[in-house]
Write a protein that holds these residues in place. Structure first.
Motif, PDB file in Angstrom:
ATOM      1  N   SER A   1       0.689  -0.944  -0.261  1.00 52.60           N
ATOM      2  CA  SER A   1      -0.128  -0.117  -0.149  1.00 52.60           C
ATOM      3  C   SER A   1       0.748   1.126   0.003  1.00 52.60           C
ATOM      4  O   SER A   1       1.979   0.564   0.637  1.00 52.60           O
ATOM      5  CB  SER A   1      -1.100  -0.176   1.434  1.00 52.60           C
ATOM      6  OG  SER A   1      -1.663  -1.028   1.580  1.00 52.60           O
TER       7      SER A   1
ATOM      8  N   ALA B   1      -4.668   1.710  -1.879  1.00 53.35           N
ATOM      9  CA  ALA B   1      -3.630   0.142  -1.604  1.00 53.35           C
ATOM     10  C   ALA B   1      -3.125   0.035  -2.839  1.00 53.35           C
ATOM     11  O   ALA B   1      -2.900   0.984  -3.543  1.00 53.35           O
ATOM     12  CB  ALA B   1      -5.441  -0.797  -1.894  1.00 53.35           C
TER      13      ALA B   1
ATOM     14  N   THR C   1      -1.930  -1.370  -6.292  1.00 54.48           N
ATOM     15  CA  THR C   1      -2.811  -1.835  -7.640  1.00 54.48           C
ATOM     16  C   THR C   1      -2.132  -1.907  -8.804  1.00 54.48           C
ATOM     17  O   THR C   1      -0.811  -1.624  -8.390  1.00 54.48           O
ATOM     18  CB  THR C   1      -4.369  -0.062  -8.707  1.00 54.48           C
ATOM     19  OG1 THR C   1      -2.308   0.548  -8.860  1.00 54.48           O
ATOM     20  CG2 THR C   1      -4.040   0.219  -7.926  1.00 54.48           C
TER      21      THR C   1
END
Lengths: 315, 315
Positions: free
Chosen positions: A39, B34, B36
């Motif tokens: 993250s 988050a 990706t």
């Protein structure tokens, strides 16, 4: 007016040497960070001359402080630094010498903390020097403010109140005169230069249920952590760690309240299992309890301490 | 002095409603994004009252401009917006009304461009209002400044010089008096409010070999793109797209130079295959050639135009 760098020269000569690969040489519109499985963590802090530091502080230390307050936020979240963006509004009287000293301090810390410059914007301002730094980090395990549970113990790293005392010394020569030169030097330095606790990142990821950095005073910051976690807390005041230098000042009236409500500690406040044994330099100071009351600080006889002021505000 | 929000109230009442999930309610030390599979793109711009906008401009428009100049950078890189961090230094005379109008403008654009607030820092300043916004975006195909090749055609979106004319109108009532009310209104609005070309993101990802946004004047920005790509360029001045409003002003002495060296267009300048047919609202204005000479602008007879000033600088 001395000869000064143009905007292009500032980028190419002063800041490009601090830039990492993601900055694309500071020659593009934006930085480019490759995808990772972790993250991303992002935080920003703005510092204004005359508000957050003294305009005549050494430029290298101003730069370091501006970067380090952000590193402290990343550390509190269990995040490793990735890069930072610098926005700089330079006052009318800036000089190349000042800017080079500022950049040298920034470069030193960028190397020391492995956080390259990845982007920025520099402009002129008719007002005071204003520095805004956005730091990006990465973590596989973000430590939130919201995870404290009744029964958790409360821990704090390092020592509390040193920076607030350092600021008080700069403002009050009488107080300064009462301390030893060693204590004076130590406290002044703690105000000038935060030490972001990135060394605690592995510990926080492994053990902390909630964490934040202590930037506006232990009392007020603990109250914020409790509100975010919807819990209350009891802190044993004698367990709050104080430096030898702070102890020299501890007989001054209002000392303890000043120590726990002053800003700029940049230590980490966190909660973890009560059975966990903290390492050296991390101290258990109290317990999380159920409820919504503000945190209570108790003296050695377990009597509540009345706090008029909980935290430091620049407003 | 009217009653004003505290720092906590500013966060909870004014900015939390603009925040996205990554902001964690603006109650934590940092935002959490988050992972990706796409690359992250990051850019920052700082705006100072009296330098980048007029202090008495409507607060909603100031907020929108501060956000949109960053969105323009993301668009130029082929990136979709993810979130932004706001650092705000408020001058001594700020009011709740001003701040609420500022936040309302920001909220409108955050929704319109799908870019939630993910973090921020607000402080007081003895100087002018200073706004620094860091925008984060994501893209599977970053469009760099460095990819222009000899033989590529040069394209620009929208129209050029409108914002520079809008600024000139604010400073020169005599010039303003010579234009129709419609033209005046259009040009003033183009200075006040950039229109970031996020609509071009798919096109840029698919076709652009190099791109940047036009923020400091077409001539100087093309020179930057050419330096980054180590190429030169020839631009046919009559092909540079002008709005009907700009055409009304085009007989004023120095008009063309002002149009291509003035700031704040926030259109996209890019290069692509010379055989590619651009859509409506994108115009082919010249060609990339080998060499290191600054870009040349030619008039209708192919004669070089001498430019005294290539770009706009706030220094």
């Amino acid at each position: 007016m001395p000869i000064r760098y143009t905007e292009d020269e500032i980028i190419a000569r002063v800041f490009a040497p601090i830039a990492g690969p993601a900055a694309l040489g500071l020659k593009d519109d934006a930085a480019l960070l490759a995808p990772t499985a972790e993250s991303t963590v992002a935080t920003v802090d703005v510092l204004v001359a005359g508000v957050h530091f003294f305009p005549d502080d050494p430029p290298a230390l101003i730069a370091k402080k501006a970067l380090r307050v952000n590193l402290s936020d990343l550390a509190a979240k269990g995040a490793e630094p990735v890069g930072f963006l610098l926005s700089l509004a330079l006052p009318a009287d800036w000089t190349n010498d000042w800017l080079e000293a500022f950049a040298a301090g920034l470069a030193e810390d960028a190397r020391a903390y492995a956080i390259p410059l990845i982007g920025g914007d520099t402009t002129a301002t008719p007002g005071p020097l204003t520095i805004s730094i956005t730091a990006l980090g990465r973590t596989p395990g973000f430590v939130p403010r919201t995870g404290a549970k009744p029964g958790d113990a409360i821990y704090v790293s390092g020592t509390i109140g040193d920076a607030a005392l350092g600021l008080a010394l700069r403002r009050d020569p009488a107080l300064a005169a009462r301390l030893s030169p060693q204590a004076r030097g130590y406290l002044l330095d703690r105000y000038l230069l935060p030490r972001p606790r990135l060394d605690l990142v592995p510990l926080l990821r492994a053990h902390a249920s909630a964490a934040m950095d202590v930037s506006d005073g232990l009392a007020g910051d603990l109250a914020k952590l409790c509100r975010a976690s919807r819990v209350s807390a009891v802190v044993e005041a004698p367990l709050v760690p104080l430096s030898p230098a702070a102890l020299e000042a501890s007989l001054a009236p209002g000392f303890f309240e000043a120590a726990i409500s002053g800003g700029d500690d940049y230590e980490i406040l966190f909660t973890a299992d009560a059975n966990w044994t903290p390492p050296q330099d991390v101290f258990r100071i109290g317990a999380i309890i159920a409820g919504t009351a503000p945190p209570q600080f108790r003296d050695a006889t377990k009597k509540p301490i009345n706090l008029a002021k909980m935290s430091f505000s620049h407003f």
